[in-house]
Scaffold this active site. Structure first.
Site, PDB file in Angstrom:
ATOM      1  N   HIS A  93      -1.562  -4.816  25.024  1.00  0.00           N
ATOM      2  CA  HIS A  93      -2.981  -5.019  24.738  1.00  0.00           C
ATOM      3  C   HIS A  93      -3.857  -4.597  25.919  1.00  0.00           C
ATOM      4  O   HIS A  93      -4.798  -3.804  25.773  1.00  0.00           O
ATOM      5  CB  HIS A  93      -3.210  -6.498  24.400  1.00  0.00           C
ATOM      6  CG  HIS A  93      -4.642  -6.892  24.258  1.00  0.00           C
ATOM      7  ND1 HIS A  93      -5.368  -6.674  23.117  1.00  0.00           N
ATOM      8  CD2 HIS A  93      -5.489  -7.503  25.133  1.00  0.00           C
ATOM      9  CE1 HIS A  93      -6.604  -7.124  23.276  1.00  0.00           C
ATOM     10  NE2 HIS A  93      -6.703  -7.632  24.493  1.00  0.00           N
ATOM     11  N   HIS A 123      -9.870  -0.537  21.869  1.00  0.00           N
ATOM     12  CA  HIS A 123      -8.492  -1.037  21.724  1.00  0.00           C
ATOM     13  C   HIS A 123      -8.143  -1.204  20.255  1.00  0.00           C
ATOM     14  O   HIS A 123      -7.090  -0.762  19.781  1.00  0.00           O
ATOM     15  CB  HIS A 123      -8.313  -2.373  22.432  1.00  0.00           C
ATOM     16  CG  HIS A 123      -7.111  -3.139  21.955  1.00  0.00           C
ATOM     17  ND1 HIS A 123      -7.139  -3.963  20.834  1.00  0.00           N
ATOM     18  CD2 HIS A 123      -5.838  -3.181  22.400  1.00  0.00           C
ATOM     19  CE1 HIS A 123      -5.933  -4.464  20.629  1.00  0.00           C
ATOM     20  NE2 HIS A 123      -5.130  -4.010  21.566  1.00  0.00           N
ATOM     21  N   ASP A 169      -6.762  -6.278  30.679  1.00  0.00           N
ATOM     22  CA  ASP A 169      -7.555  -7.064  29.741  1.00  0.00           C
ATOM     23  C   ASP A 169      -8.727  -7.720  30.458  1.00  0.00           C
ATOM     24  O   ASP A 169      -9.883  -7.655  30.005  1.00  0.00           O
ATOM     25  CB  ASP A 169      -6.653  -8.128  29.101  1.00  0.00           C
ATOM     26  CG  ASP A 169      -7.278  -8.787  27.883  1.00  0.00           C
ATOM     27  OD1 ASP A 169      -8.201  -8.204  27.272  1.00  0.00           O
ATOM     28  OD2 ASP A 169      -6.813  -9.892  27.524  1.00  0.00           O
ATOM     29  N   HIS A 212     -12.902  -3.574  23.882  1.00  0.00           N
ATOM     30  CA  HIS A 212     -11.983  -4.160  22.910  1.00  0.00           C
ATOM     31  C   HIS A 212     -12.077  -3.474  21.550  1.00  0.00           C
ATOM     32  O   HIS A 212     -11.083  -3.419  20.817  1.00  0.00           O
ATOM     33  CB  HIS A 212     -12.218  -5.668  22.788  1.00  0.00           C
ATOM     34  CG  HIS A 212     -11.511  -6.453  23.850  1.00  0.00           C
ATOM     35  ND1 HIS A 212     -11.989  -6.577  25.133  1.00  0.00           N
ATOM     36  CD2 HIS A 212     -10.322  -7.125  23.818  1.00  0.00           C
ATOM     37  CE1 HIS A 212     -11.145  -7.299  25.854  1.00  0.00           C
ATOM     38  NE2 HIS A 212     -10.120  -7.638  25.080  1.00  0.00           N
TER      39      HIS A 212
END
Length: 278
Positions: free
Chosen positions: A181, A167, A81, A164
């Site tokens: 995540h 994602h 992340d 992101h």
């Protein structure tokens, strides 16, 4: 107290109740603890929206002995992340795109985002080894700070971009739901680097880090069949929703471009795996 979902739930609850929130993370798997954002998923686990609170947590209290006792996969996912923070911040600065607070990045935000990346490269492997042995070392302390504080301030102050969004698109595929995540963000970052024509040496450096630390560099590493173009197209379509940060990248971002970048990122990851395994 807890991980990302517990932390985000607490932030939303406190905001609606009009009371301060104190966060005690028990894992360092995301940068959620320090931010005023909370991610909302459907009951099926698909990304839905980001909820913005009126204020950030008043206190974030981290006990590194608790973090060291947690499974190592959480710490590694947190590095995935955090790994995207600098690259997304840089994209937002280059295109003068808004950050997660509704303003624009500052020199402080960009510097913290870069410090986050440099800290990961310098201390990541040593921190992983410490976590595997359930001990607290300076390297572990530095990575906990990068995962939680530097990444949290960095992304919120400087903004999000392709990593992101990819994602978020991948959450449309049920087979990715058992992956964390940060694991999906790491592959999203690799996709973003291909998408934006990053220098080959920069791309290679990120693959090197991911491989060394144990982050996925292929679609199979997050449970996805690369041959199923139709399902990949679903993820690419969701990644390009109008509200997504992928549009903070330079140029027009389309599902077709994202699909091609996902396939390119997977192909390079597979080729490197084959070479290293030979």
């Amino acid at each position: 107290m807890g991980g990302g979902k517990a932390v985000d739930t607490a932030k939303i609850t406190a905001d609606r109740a009009g009371i301060p929130v104190l966060i005690v993370p028990t894992i360092a798997s995301t940068d959620a603890p320090c931010s005023g954002c909370a991610v909302i998923y459907t009951e099926e686990g698909v990304f839905q929206t980001v909820s913005y609170q009126r204020m950030n947590p008043q206190v974030v209290l981290v006990d590194t002995e608790v973090i060291a006792a947690a499974p190592t996969r959480f710490l590694v996912a947190g590095m995935g992340d955090a790994l995207a923070t600098w690259f997304e911040a840089r994209s937002c600065e280059r295109t003068q795109s808004a950050n997660e607070c509704g303003g624009y990045s500052t020199l402080t935000g960009l510097t913290l985002a870069r410090l986050c990346y440099d800290t990961l490269l310098r201390y990541g492997p040593d921190a992983k080894r410490a976590n595997q042995r359930k001990i607290v070392t300076p390297a572990l302390n530095h990575i906990v700070e990068a995962n939680i504080l530097l990444s949290g301030i960095g992304f919120e102050s400087s903004g999000l971009a392709a990593a992101h969004s990819v994602h978020n698109g991948l959450t449309a595929l049920e087979e990715t739901h058992s992956y964390y995540h940060g694991e999906k963000v790491a592959f999203g970052l690799l996709t973003g680097l291909h998408l934006t024509d990053a220098p080959p040496e920069e791309i290679a450096g990120v693959y090197d880090f991911c491989e060394g630390i144990g982050l996925p560099t292929t679609l199979s590493g997050i449970g996805v069949d690369a041959a199923d173009r139709e399902r990949l197209a679903r993820a690419a379509q969701k990644a390009c929703a109008p509200q997504e940060g992928i549009h903070h990248e330079a140029g027009a971002m389309t599902p077709e471009k994202v699909l091609s970048a996902m396939i390119a990122a997977d192909a390079m990851g597979c080729d490197r795996e084959a070479r290293h395994g030979a």
